[in-house]
Write a protein that holds these residues in place. Structure first.
Motif, mmCIF file in Angstrom:
data_model
loop_
_atom_site.group_PDB
_atom_site.id
_atom_site.type_symbol
_atom_site.label_atom_id
_atom_site.label_comp_id
_atom_site.label_asym_id
_atom_site.label_seq_id
_atom_site.Cartn_x
_atom_site.Cartn_y
_atom_site.Cartn_z
ATOM 1 N N PRO A 22 -16.579 -20.764 -24.648
ATOM 2 C CA PRO A 22 -16.100 -21.361 -25.960
ATOM 3 C C PRO A 22 -17.249 -21.782 -26.877
ATOM 4 O O PRO A 22 -17.081 -21.390 -28.087
ATOM 5 N N ALA A 23 -18.522 -22.157 -26.158
ATOM 6 C CA ALA A 23 -19.699 -22.777 -27.126
ATOM 7 C C ALA A 23 -20.280 -21.598 -27.926
ATOM 8 O O ALA A 23 -21.217 -21.819 -28.941
ATOM 9 N N LYS A 24 -20.137 -20.441 -27.412
ATOM 10 C CA LYS A 24 -20.863 -19.228 -28.151
ATOM 11 C C LYS A 24 -19.912 -18.707 -29.376
ATOM 12 O O LYS A 24 -20.580 -17.958 -30.151
ATOM 13 N N GLY A 25 -18.900 -19.096 -29.505
ATOM 14 C CA GLY A 25 -18.035 -18.847 -30.597
ATOM 15 C C GLY A 25 -17.877 -17.258 -30.600
ATOM 16 O O GLY A 25 -17.849 -16.772 -31.772
ATOM 17 N N VAL A 26 -17.572 -16.653 -29.631
ATOM 18 C CA VAL A 26 -17.514 -15.107 -29.323
ATOM 19 C C VAL A 26 -15.794 -15.037 -29.354
ATOM 20 O O VAL A 26 -15.485 -15.810 -28.497
ATOM 21 N N SER A 73 -16.456 -9.860 -30.560
ATOM 22 C CA SER A 73 -17.209 -10.348 -31.922
ATOM 23 C C SER A 73 -16.958 -11.965 -32.340
ATOM 24 O O SER A 73 -15.855 -12.346 -32.301
ATOM 25 N N ARG A 74 -17.852 -12.147 -32.959
ATOM 26 C CA ARG A 74 -17.652 -13.361 -33.783
ATOM 27 C C ARG A 74 -16.726 -13.581 -34.799
ATOM 28 O O ARG A 74 -16.230 -14.473 -35.194
ATOM 29 N N HIS A 75 -16.579 -12.405 -35.489
ATOM 30 C CA HIS A 75 -15.947 -12.179 -36.518
ATOM 31 C C HIS A 75 -14.364 -11.800 -36.613
ATOM 32 O O HIS A 75 -13.750 -11.572 -37.786
ATOM 33 N N TRP A 76 -13.699 -11.615 -35.423
ATOM 34 C CA TRP A 76 -12.451 -11.143 -35.659
ATOM 35 C C TRP A 76 -11.532 -12.362 -36.117
ATOM 36 O O TRP A 76 -10.884 -11.833 -36.988
ATOM 37 N N PRO A 77 -11.712 -13.592 -35.862
ATOM 38 C CA PRO A 77 -10.692 -14.490 -36.903
ATOM 39 C C PRO A 77 -11.197 -14.472 -38.309
ATOM 40 O O PRO A 77 -10.450 -14.612 -39.231
ATOM 41 N N GLU A 137 -30.017 -14.904 -29.803
ATOM 42 C CA GLU A 137 -28.628 -14.838 -30.208
ATOM 43 C C GLU A 137 -28.226 -15.066 -31.560
ATOM 44 O O GLU A 137 -27.283 -14.270 -31.828
ATOM 45 N N LYS A 138 -28.926 -15.969 -32.036
ATOM 46 C CA LYS A 138 -28.636 -15.987 -33.664
ATOM 47 C C LYS A 138 -29.011 -14.834 -34.466
ATOM 48 O O LYS A 138 -28.194 -14.315 -35.264
ATOM 49 N N ALA A 139 -29.946 -14.195 -33.857
ATOM 50 C CA ALA A 139 -30.293 -12.940 -34.595
ATOM 51 C C ALA A 139 -29.269 -11.907 -34.410
ATOM 52 O O ALA A 139 -28.944 -11.244 -35.269
ATOM 53 N N GLN A 140 -28.759 -11.591 -33.420
ATOM 54 C CA GLN A 140 -27.721 -10.782 -32.937
ATOM 55 C C GLN A 140 -26.555 -11.059 -33.927
ATOM 56 O O GLN A 140 -26.061 -9.961 -34.678
#
Ligand SMILES: [Zn+2]
Length: 232
Positions: free
Chosen positions: A62-66, A112-116, A18-21
């Protein structure tokens, strides 16, 4: 190393897919040397869609931060769905874009993790109840691609339709029809951003109500048509 990724990192990734992704999904904003997202024209359009009628919410656990970016597109204009999908893909090529049919509209979303990072206007509660201010890097993009930004705003929260006006002349009553654009939003900040971008494009506008911007003069409508165009 050929991959540019250290052996330690690779080992770490193998143990934690998951971290790799997350690491592989490049983000222009949260690295050591933040850069504007590319292509900037697509970003300006997507920013307009997001500010107009989009939202960012927690995607799943929420723990996955997506995070999930959602834009609602009316069924009446299938072309709008395609453009929205295209812009989301262009900005986050590693994220899948999903379509969900709702009553009278399609919901276009992408996780995505990065929308914010890309839309720092994200926050708790409704947009009109909090301050919406563009960061400097966003202001630069919006200034350069004002047409795309306005296009996104009008596609999500705007309207181009016929206005009927009655005139009473010496020979009686006459009805005239002419096209006009309306952009309605409850956020004064977002209305301000729309007005400023129209000013930059030299499109004359006025408030048609406390939360409605109107572009109705013939030359102004023609000029805005070149940037926004009728919805399709
Ligand atoms: Zn990021």
């Amino acid at each position: 190393m050929a991959t540019g990724i250290s052996r330690t990192t690779l080992r770490e990734w193998r143990g934690n897919p998951e971290k790799a992704q997350a690491a592989r999904a490049y983000c222009p904003r949260c690295g050591d040397d933040p850069a504007p997202p590319e292509p900037r024209a697509d970003y300006a359009y997507l920013l307009g869609l997001y500010l107009g009628d989009g939202c960012i919410s927690v995607g799943g656990n929420p723990a996955k931060g997506v995070w999930r970016l959602r834009v609602i597109c009316a069924d009446a204009w299938p072309g709008l769905v395609e453009e929205c999908v295209r812009a989301m893909r262009a900005i986050r090529p590693t994220s899948r874009v999903m379509l969900q049919q709702k009553q009278g509209c399609q919901e276009v979303s992408s996780y995505s993790r990065h929308w914010p990072c890309l839309f720092p206007q994200h926050g708790l509660g409704k947009k009109h109840l909090r301050r919406i201010e563009l960061q400097e890097w966003q202001q630069t993009i919006v200034a350069e691609f004002a047409g795309e930004f306005v296009r996104g705003l009008f596609h999500s929260d705007g309207y181009r339709g016929m206005n009927r006006v009655r005139r009473v002349l010496a020979d009686g009553e006459h009805w005239y029809e002419y096209p006009r654009y309306l952009f309605s939003n409850k956020s004064q900040d977002i209305l301000g951003l729309c007005g400023a971008a129209l000013d930059r494009l030299e499109v004359e506008w006025r408030f048609a109500g406390p939360d409605v911007i109107s572009v109705a003069k013939r030359e102004a409508v023609a000029r805005l048509d070149a940037f926004v165009g009728p919805k399709y």
